[in-house]
Motif scaffolding. Structure first.
Motif, short mmCIF file in Angstrom:
data_model
loop_
_atom_site.label_atom_id
_atom_site.label_comp_id
_atom_site.label_asym_id
_atom_site.label_seq_id
_atom_site.Cartn_x
_atom_site.Cartn_y
_atom_site.Cartn_z
N ARG A 19 -5.09 -15.03 -1.46
CA ARG A 19 -5.75 -14.27 -0.40
C ARG A 19 -4.76 -13.89 0.69
O ARG A 19 -3.77 -14.59 0.92
CB ARG A 19 -6.95 -15.00 0.18
CG ARG A 19 -6.67 -16.26 0.93
CD ARG A 19 -7.93 -16.85 1.54
NE ARG A 19 -8.33 -16.10 2.71
CZ ARG A 19 -8.61 -16.65 3.88
NH1 ARG A 19 -8.57 -17.94 4.06
NH2 ARG A 19 -8.94 -15.91 4.90
N MET A 21 -3.99 -13.56 4.55
CA MET A 21 -4.43 -14.19 5.79
C MET A 21 -4.66 -13.12 6.86
O MET A 21 -3.87 -12.18 6.99
CB MET A 21 -3.39 -15.21 6.27
CG MET A 21 -3.21 -16.37 5.32
SD MET A 21 -4.70 -17.37 5.17
CE MET A 21 -4.66 -17.81 3.44
N THR A 22 -5.74 -13.27 7.60
CA THR A 22 -6.13 -12.26 8.58
C THR A 22 -6.20 -12.85 9.98
O THR A 22 -6.03 -14.07 10.16
CB THR A 22 -7.51 -11.66 8.22
OG1 THR A 22 -8.51 -12.68 8.38
CG2 THR A 22 -7.53 -11.10 6.81
N ASP A 25 -8.04 -16.07 10.85
CA ASP A 25 -7.51 -17.33 10.35
C ASP A 25 -6.54 -18.01 11.31
O ASP A 25 -6.08 -19.12 11.03
CB ASP A 25 -6.77 -17.08 9.01
CG ASP A 25 -7.68 -16.53 7.94
OD1 ASP A 25 -8.83 -17.00 7.83
OD2 ASP A 25 -7.24 -15.63 7.20
N ASN A 27 -4.64 -19.75 14.74
CA ASN A 27 -4.86 -20.72 15.81
C ASN A 27 -4.33 -20.15 17.12
O ASN A 27 -3.93 -18.98 17.19
CB ASN A 27 -4.20 -22.06 15.45
CG ASN A 27 -2.70 -21.91 15.21
OD1 ASN A 27 -2.04 -21.03 15.75
ND2 ASN A 27 -2.16 -22.79 14.38
N VAL A 32 -1.50 -19.25 11.06
CA VAL A 32 -2.74 -19.61 10.38
C VAL A 32 -3.08 -21.07 10.65
O VAL A 32 -2.22 -21.96 10.55
CB VAL A 32 -2.63 -19.31 8.87
CG1 VAL A 32 -3.85 -19.85 8.12
CG2 VAL A 32 -2.49 -17.81 8.63
N HIS A 33 -4.31 -21.31 11.01
CA HIS A 33 -4.83 -22.63 11.33
C HIS A 33 -4.72 -23.56 10.11
O HIS A 33 -5.04 -23.16 8.99
CB HIS A 33 -6.29 -22.50 11.76
CG HIS A 33 -6.85 -23.70 12.42
ND1 HIS A 33 -7.15 -24.86 11.73
CD2 HIS A 33 -7.16 -23.94 13.71
CE1 HIS A 33 -7.63 -25.75 12.57
NE2 HIS A 33 -7.65 -25.21 13.77
N VAL A 36 -7.74 -23.82 7.86
CA VAL A 36 -7.94 -22.72 6.90
C VAL A 36 -7.19 -23.03 5.61
O VAL A 36 -7.71 -22.83 4.51
CB VAL A 36 -7.48 -21.37 7.52
CG1 VAL A 36 -7.46 -20.27 6.48
CG2 VAL A 36 -8.38 -21.00 8.69
N PHE A 40 -8.65 -23.79 1.83
CA PHE A 40 -8.15 -23.02 0.69
C PHE A 40 -7.64 -23.97 -0.40
O PHE A 40 -7.93 -23.79 -1.59
CB PHE A 40 -7.06 -22.06 1.17
CG PHE A 40 -6.70 -20.97 0.21
CD1 PHE A 40 -7.62 -20.42 -0.68
CD2 PHE A 40 -5.41 -20.44 0.21
CE1 PHE A 40 -7.27 -19.40 -1.56
CE2 PHE A 40 -5.06 -19.42 -0.66
CZ PHE A 40 -5.98 -18.91 -1.55
#
Length: 170
Positions: A19, A21-22, A25, A27, A32-33, A36, A40
């Motif tokens: 996927r 990351m957007t 997602d 922090n 990305v946190h 998340v 996953f």
């Protein structure tokens, strides 16, 4: 025709999910946190456990997760998992998350996290059910199987030590 509990090679359980990351997602630091990435990893591990066991499997514990590199918005993250070891109802699943950086499309994948999770096969009533044995199919998977046994021994020893301490014996 094979029986549901016939041993299965490690390769049978392998699953990869991917996927991008957007912005939802991230922090407060703009990466990305971790949660998340944990979800996953849990999703792909659950798929591998279900594939191996031939039915529903639930997360019993997260033995270890190591974050190696930050993940950024736009990165394409691949989560790969396989069953490393099986008991009578439980399975250790190894997970590797790799990322393709958004600004270097086609570049080399970077390992961003690894994890070990334990799943238990369950029946329709939610009770533990037997799972097929895993058969390591090459020297690398034999090494993973042996290391999974060590992690299991550590989990059991830690649990026993905690129970002893709670009972006032430690």
């Amino acid at each position: 025709m094979t029986d549901k509990l016939d041993p299965r090679p490690t390769a049978h359980s392998r699953v990869t999910l991917s996927r991008i990351m957007t912005a939802i997602d991230v922090n407060l630091y703009g990466t990305v946190h971790g949660g998340v990435l944990v979800k996953f990893a849990d999703d792909v591990a659950g798929a591998a456990a279900a594939r191996h066991s031939g039915g529903t499997a639930v997360t019993a514990s997260i033995d270890e997760i190591i974050f190696l590199e930050p993940v950024r918005v736009g990165d394409l993250v691949h989560a790969s998992a396989q069953v490393n070891w099986t008991g009578s109802t439980s399975m250790e699943v190894g997970v590797r998350l790799t990322a393709e950086r958004w600004d270097t499309a086609g570049g080399e994948r970077l390992t961003v996290a690894t994890a070990y999770m334990v799943f238990v096969g369950i029946d329709v009533a939610g009770n533990p059910r037997p799972v097929p044995a895993v058969q390591p199919d090459d020297p690398e998977n034999e090494r993973r199987f042996r290391e999974a046994l060590i992690r299991r021994e550590h989990r059991l020893a830690r649990r026993a030590a905690i129970h002893s301490a709670r009972a006032g014996h430690g």
